[in-house]
Design a protein around this motif. Structure first.
Motif, PDB file in Angstrom:
ATOM      1  N   MET A 127       0.821  -1.215   0.000  1.00 32.62           N
ATOM      2  CA  MET A 127       0.000   0.000   0.000  1.00 32.62           C
ATOM      3  C   MET A 127       0.855   1.265   0.000  1.00 32.62           C
ATOM      4  O   MET A 127       0.547   2.229  -0.685  1.00 32.62           O
ATOM      5  N   THR A 128       1.933   1.252   0.781  1.00 34.37           N
ATOM      6  CA  THR A 128       2.801   2.438   0.796  1.00 34.37           C
ATOM      7  C   THR A 128       3.538   2.580  -0.535  1.00 34.37           C
ATOM      8  O   THR A 128       3.708   3.694  -1.045  1.00 34.37           O
ATOM      9  N   ASP A 129       3.954   1.476  -1.134  1.00 32.89           N
ATOM     10  CA  ASP A 129       4.611   1.539  -2.443  1.00 32.89           C
ATOM     11  C   ASP A 129       3.652   2.087  -3.501  1.00 32.89           C
ATOM     12  O   ASP A 129       4.042   2.926  -4.328  1.00 32.89           O
ATOM     13  N   ALA A 130       2.405   1.603  -3.445  1.00 31.31           N
ATOM     14  CA  ALA A 130       1.417   2.063  -4.423  1.00 31.31           C
ATOM     15  C   ALA A 130       1.136   3.555  -4.291  1.00 31.31           C
ATOM     16  O   ALA A 130       0.838   4.238  -5.281  1.00 31.31           O
ATOM     17  N   ALA A 131       1.253   4.075  -3.065  1.00 34.53           N
ATOM     18  CA  ALA A 131       1.001   5.495  -2.814  1.00 34.53           C
ATOM     19  C   ALA A 131       2.271   6.340  -2.959  1.00 34.53           C
ATOM     20  O   ALA A 131       2.225   7.565  -2.798  1.00 34.53           O
ATOM     21  N   GLY A 132       3.385   5.691  -3.266  1.00 35.02           N
ATOM     22  CA  GLY A 132       4.641   6.418  -3.421  1.00 35.02           C
ATOM     23  C   GLY A 132       5.206   6.945  -2.113  1.00 35.02           C
ATOM     24  O   GLY A 132       5.898   7.963  -2.081  1.00 35.02           O
ATOM     25  N   ILE A 133       4.932   6.232  -1.013  1.00 36.13           N
ATOM     26  CA  ILE A 133       5.370   6.663   0.319  1.00 36.13           C
ATOM     27  C   ILE A 133       6.533   5.784   0.775  1.00 36.13           C
ATOM     28  O   ILE A 133       6.487   4.555   0.652  1.00 36.13           O
ATOM     29  N   LYS A 134       7.560   6.420   1.302  1.00 36.22           N
ATOM     30  CA  LYS A 134       8.704   5.695   1.854  1.00 36.22           C
ATOM     31  C   LYS A 134       8.862   6.058   3.323  1.00 36.22           C
ATOM     32  O   LYS A 134       9.485   7.067   3.661  1.00 36.22           O
ATOM     33  N   PRO A 135       8.291   5.261   4.218  1.00 34.69           N
ATOM     34  CA  PRO A 135       8.415   5.547   5.653  1.00 34.69           C
ATOM     35  C   PRO A 135       9.872   5.541   6.097  1.00 34.69           C
ATOM     36  O   PRO A 135      10.692   4.804   5.535  1.00 34.69           O
ATOM     37  N   PRO A 136      10.236   6.347   7.089  1.00 36.78           N
ATOM     38  CA  PRO A 136      11.609   6.375   7.599  1.00 36.78           C
ATOM     39  C   PRO A 136      12.052   4.987   8.058  1.00 36.78           C
ATOM     40  O   PRO A 136      11.285   4.259   8.689  1.00 36.78           O
ATOM     41  N   GLN A 137      13.291   4.650   7.767  1.00 40.25           N
ATOM     42  CA  GLN A 137      13.813   3.329   8.101  1.00 40.25           C
ATOM     43  C   GLN A 137      14.653   3.313   9.373  1.00 40.25           C
ATOM     44  O   GLN A 137      15.141   2.265   9.789  1.00 40.25           O
ATOM     45  N   THR A 138      14.848   4.478   9.980  1.00 40.51           N
ATOM     46  CA  THR A 138      15.594   4.537  11.236  1.00 40.51           C
ATOM     47  C   THR A 138      14.761   5.264  12.284  1.00 40.51           C
ATOM     48  O   THR A 138      13.954   6.154  11.961  1.00 40.51           O
ATOM     49  N   LEU A 139      14.970   4.890  13.542  1.00 37.64           N
ATOM     50  CA  LEU A 139      14.200   5.482  14.633  1.00 37.64           C
ATOM     51  C   LEU A 139      14.433   6.983  14.730  1.00 37.64           C
ATOM     52  O   LEU A 139      13.501   7.749  14.980  1.00 37.64           O
ATOM     53  N   GLY A 140      15.665   7.411  14.488  1.00 35.85           N
ATOM     54  CA  GLY A 140      16.005   8.819  14.619  1.00 35.85           C
ATOM     55  C   GLY A 140      15.343   9.725  13.602  1.00 35.85           C
ATOM     56  O   GLY A 140      15.318  10.953  13.781  1.00 35.85           O
ATOM     57  N   LYS A 141      14.829   9.140  12.530  1.00 37.26           N
ATOM     58  CA  LYS A 141      14.172   9.941  11.491  1.00 37.26           C
ATOM     59  C   LYS A 141      12.660   9.728  11.464  1.00 37.26           C
ATOM     60  O   LYS A 141      12.005   9.969  10.453  1.00 37.26           O
ATOM     61  N   SER A 142      12.095   9.290  12.574  1.00 42.67           N
ATOM     62  CA  SER A 142      10.657   9.016  12.648  1.00 42.67           C
ATOM     63  C   SER A 142       9.835  10.257  12.298  1.00 42.67           C
ATOM     64  O   SER A 142      10.252  11.387  12.539  1.00 42.67           O
ATOM     65  N   TRP A 143       8.651  10.016  11.762  1.00 44.42           N
ATOM     66  CA  TRP A 143       7.740  11.103  11.422  1.00 44.42           C
ATOM     67  C   TRP A 143       7.215  11.814  12.664  1.00 44.42           C
ATOM     68  O   TRP A 143       7.000  11.189  13.721  1.00 44.42           O
ATOM     69  N   THR A 144       6.938  13.083  12.525  1.00 48.86           N
ATOM     70  CA  THR A 144       6.105  13.786  13.501  1.00 48.86           C
ATOM     71  C   THR A 144       4.656  13.426  13.187  1.00 48.86           C
ATOM     72  O   THR A 144       4.359  12.819  12.136  1.00 48.86           O
ATOM     73  N   MET A 145       3.744  13.804  14.059  1.00 52.32           N
ATOM     74  CA  MET A 145       2.332  13.531  13.793  1.00 52.32           C
ATOM     75  C   MET A 145       1.871  14.208  12.501  1.00 52.32           C
ATOM     76  O   MET A 145       1.115  13.621  11.712  1.00 52.32           O
ATOM     77  N   ALA A 146       2.325  15.433  12.267  1.00 55.12           N
ATOM     78  CA  ALA A 146       1.917  16.157  11.057  1.00 55.12           C
ATOM     79  C   ALA A 146       2.421  15.463   9.798  1.00 55.12           C
ATOM     80  O   ALA A 146       1.710  15.369   8.785  1.00 55.12           O
ATOM     81  N   GLU A 147       3.651  14.952   9.851  1.00 51.56           N
ATOM     82  CA  GLU A 147       4.210  14.239   8.701  1.00 51.56           C
ATOM     83  C   GLU A 147       3.489  12.919   8.474  1.00 51.56           C
ATOM     84  O   GLU A 147       3.203  12.529   7.336  1.00 51.56           O
ATOM     85  N   ALA A 148       3.193  12.232   9.554  1.00 50.78           N
ATOM     86  CA  ALA A 148       2.499  10.949   9.438  1.00 50.78           C
ATOM     87  C   ALA A 148       1.088  11.140   8.886  1.00 50.78           C
ATOM     88  O   ALA A 148       0.601  10.303   8.114  1.00 50.78           O
ATOM     89  N   LEU A 149       0.443  12.229   9.272  1.00 51.36           N
ATOM     90  CA  LEU A 149      -0.922  12.484   8.806  1.00 51.36           C
ATOM     91  C   LEU A 149      -0.985  12.496   7.281  1.00 51.36           C
ATOM     92  O   LEU A 149      -1.937  11.970   6.682  1.00 51.36           O
ATOM     93  N   LYS A 150       0.019  13.078   6.639  1.00 51.91           N
ATOM     94  CA  LYS A 150       0.033  13.128   5.173  1.00 51.91           C
ATOM     95  C   LYS A 150       0.045  11.718   4.586  1.00 51.91           C
ATOM     96  O   LYS A 150      -0.633  11.435   3.586  1.00 51.91           O
ATOM     97  N   ALA A 151       0.814  10.830   5.200  1.00 48.48           N
ATOM     98  CA  ALA A 151       0.878   9.446   4.726  1.00 48.48           C
ATOM     99  C   ALA A 151      -0.459   8.736   4.967  1.00 48.48           C
ATOM    100  O   ALA A 151      -0.921   7.958   4.124  1.00 48.48           O
ATOM    101  N   TRP A 152      -1.075   8.989   6.109  1.00 46.32           N
ATOM    102  CA  TRP A 152      -2.362   8.355   6.416  1.00 46.32           C
ATOM    103  C   TRP A 152      -3.459   8.847   5.463  1.00 46.32           C
ATOM    104  O   TRP A 152      -4.313   8.068   5.047  1.00 46.32           O
ATOM    105  N   GLN A 153      -3.402  10.126   5.125  1.00 46.72           N
ATOM    106  CA  GLN A 153      -4.393  10.669   4.180  1.00 46.72           C
ATOM    107  C   GLN A 153      -4.190  10.078   2.785  1.00 46.72           C
ATOM    108  O   GLN A 153      -5.159   9.758   2.094  1.00 46.72           O
TER     109      GLN A 153
END
Length: 458
Positions: A177-203
């Motif tokens: 689903m993330t590949d189909a949407a062109g989304i690449k979630p952060p792969q390291t803990l130190g680069k985790s999304w903020t809530m605002a950044e995550a919201l864009k992926a959820w939308q």
């Protein structure tokens, strides 16, 4: 002549009869192997009356299967010393377990062992709903668990129940689903999304069929199952505070003050965002959907790594395309640690058998079986260090890193049971559209009123 013949027949008859008697004795012995081995330890154990331990737990097939396999191995230890022990399970939904334990103890119900959530251990210890087990574990045995788990299972420095496992919830996602949407979630803990950044992926991953307002795929499910509680949902409000602030701490240092901690402006702001996820942005369903992530009806899910075990059971080992990234945050990233513990009821009539089973189940040998079925972060240090999936760079390594770097215990109070019930009500009302500020303020006042009886508990 006849006299000699008769004498011969008499002798023959005696021989036949005696032979028959011996044959009968030999047949009887051969048909009862237990009589031949009556002197062995196993046979002596088998002659003991059967003992059935009653275990009260949440409804979960994977857990039941794990306990059954642990029981099979338990019966073999110490030369079969415990081979006469069996277990009967009484299971209830998650939200019903905690009041069920208290009511069962108060009513004197016939119960031997219980499954208890880590933060509730202090509550049960305060009310003497569990037997203290400290003296039944050596210092060396206590060191087999993570320090966080030992603390969670203790009250005033006394161990009341060893751990089943540990936990830390992160953001899992469906790679397809993330590949189909062109989304690449952060792969390291130190680069985790903020809530605002995550919201864009959820939308972006919320999919609605043409002409329908109801998504066929939701962007997010925050939390396991369909329950709303402190373990995952309490992270929202605490994350919106700086480390050490009243918002982040969640409760006063006395463990009973919620006004000024649960209802701060930052807590209210965070829970407003939580409501908006359901009602404004509509990226997560108002009515929770069972197995929403497992059935591919949500792209993301905040969950511990036990989700992997469930996916393997449903789709086969490694067949589901899952990925994981750090849990989103506002100001301070955190995950709640702590998980299930064993406890022994003061009502037990089989304490020796119960404590022996609990000791084996929480040992490295028992924990390995438990992990095989549940696939969740072990509390046993030696086991954790031997599992390849938790090694640096491996598929589940981020859960260990997160537990060590951002993991914090849920609020420490003997009133955790009362608080969690209040917070769950508040959260459900917020999802339903109630005024967030009013709910949080009323909830803080209500929780503080309910836990005032614990004053001086430390």
């Amino acid at each position: 002549m006849w006299a000699r013949m008769w004498a011969g027949l008499t002798v023959l008859l005696v021989v036949v009869v005696v032979a028959s008697l011996f044959a009968g004795v030999l047949t009887s012995v051969q048909a009862s192997p237990s009589q031949l081995s009556a002197a062995s330890p196993l046979s002596r154990v088998a002659q003991k009356p059967k003992v059935v331990l009653k275990l009260l737990a949440i409804t979960d097939d994977a857990q039941i299967n794990a306990w059954k396999e642990i029981l099979d191995e338990f019966r073999k230890i110490d030369g079969g010393k415990w081979s006469y022990v069996d277990i009967a399970f009484e299971t209830v939904p998650f939200q019903d377990l905690f009041p069920k334990i208290e009511s069962a103890v108060a009513a004197g119900s016939d119960m031997d062992m219980v499954q208890s959530d880590g933060p509730d251990m202090k509550h049960y210890a305060f009310y003497r709903s569990l037997i203290p087990l400290d003296k039944f574990f050596t210092d060396a045995e206590k060191k087999q668990w993570l320090p966080q788990s030992l603390e969670e299972g203790s009250y005033r420095g006394v161990l009341y129940g060893p751990p089943m496992m540990q936990s830390c919830s992160l953001l899992m996602y469906n790679k397809q689903m993330t590949d189909a949407a062109g989304i690449k979630p952060p792969q390291t803990l130190g680069k985790s999304w903020t809530m605002a950044e995550a919201l864009k992926a959820w939308q972006k991953t919320t999919t609605r069929p043409s002409g329908s307002s109801v998504p066929s795929v939701w962007g997010l499910r925050w939390g396991q199952g369909t329950w709303v509680g402190d373990y995952e949902h309490g992270i929202f409000r605490r994350s919106n505070g700086e480390k050490g602030s009243p918002t982040y701490n969640g409760v006063g240092p006395d463990g009973i003050t919620f006004v000024g901690y649960m209802d701060t402006p930052e807590s209210i702001e965070a829970m407003q965002f939580y409501q908006d996820l359901h009602r404004k942005y509509k990226v997560t369903p108002i009515e929770a959907i069972p197995q929403i992530f497992e059935t591919k009806k949500s792209a993301f899910m905040v969950t511990p790594d036990n989700r992997i075990g469930e996916l393997n059971r449903l789709y086969g080992e490694g067949k589901f395309p899952w990925g994981v990234t750090g849990i989103p945050y506002f100001k301070t990233q955190l995950c709640h640690t702590g998980s299930w513990h064993y406890g022994i009821s003061p009502n037990t009539k089989h304490f020796d058998e119960a404590v022996a089973y609990v000791k084996f189940a929480s040992s490295d040998a028992g924990a390995r079986i438990w992990y095989k079925h549940l696939r969740q972060l072990p509390a046993n240090v030696a086991l954790l260090n031997t599992l390849p999936e938790y090694k640096p760079g491996a598929s589940q390594a981020i859960w260990v890193e997160a537990m060590n770097k951002i993991g914090v215990p849920r609020i420490q109070t003997p009133g955790y049971t009362e608080y969690q019930q209040v917070f769950a009500e508040v959260s459900l009302n917020i999802i339903a559209g109630a005024n967030v500020a009013e709910q949080m303020k009323a909830g803080a006042a209500r929780a503080q009123q309910l836990v005032a009886k614990y004053k001086g508990w430390k």
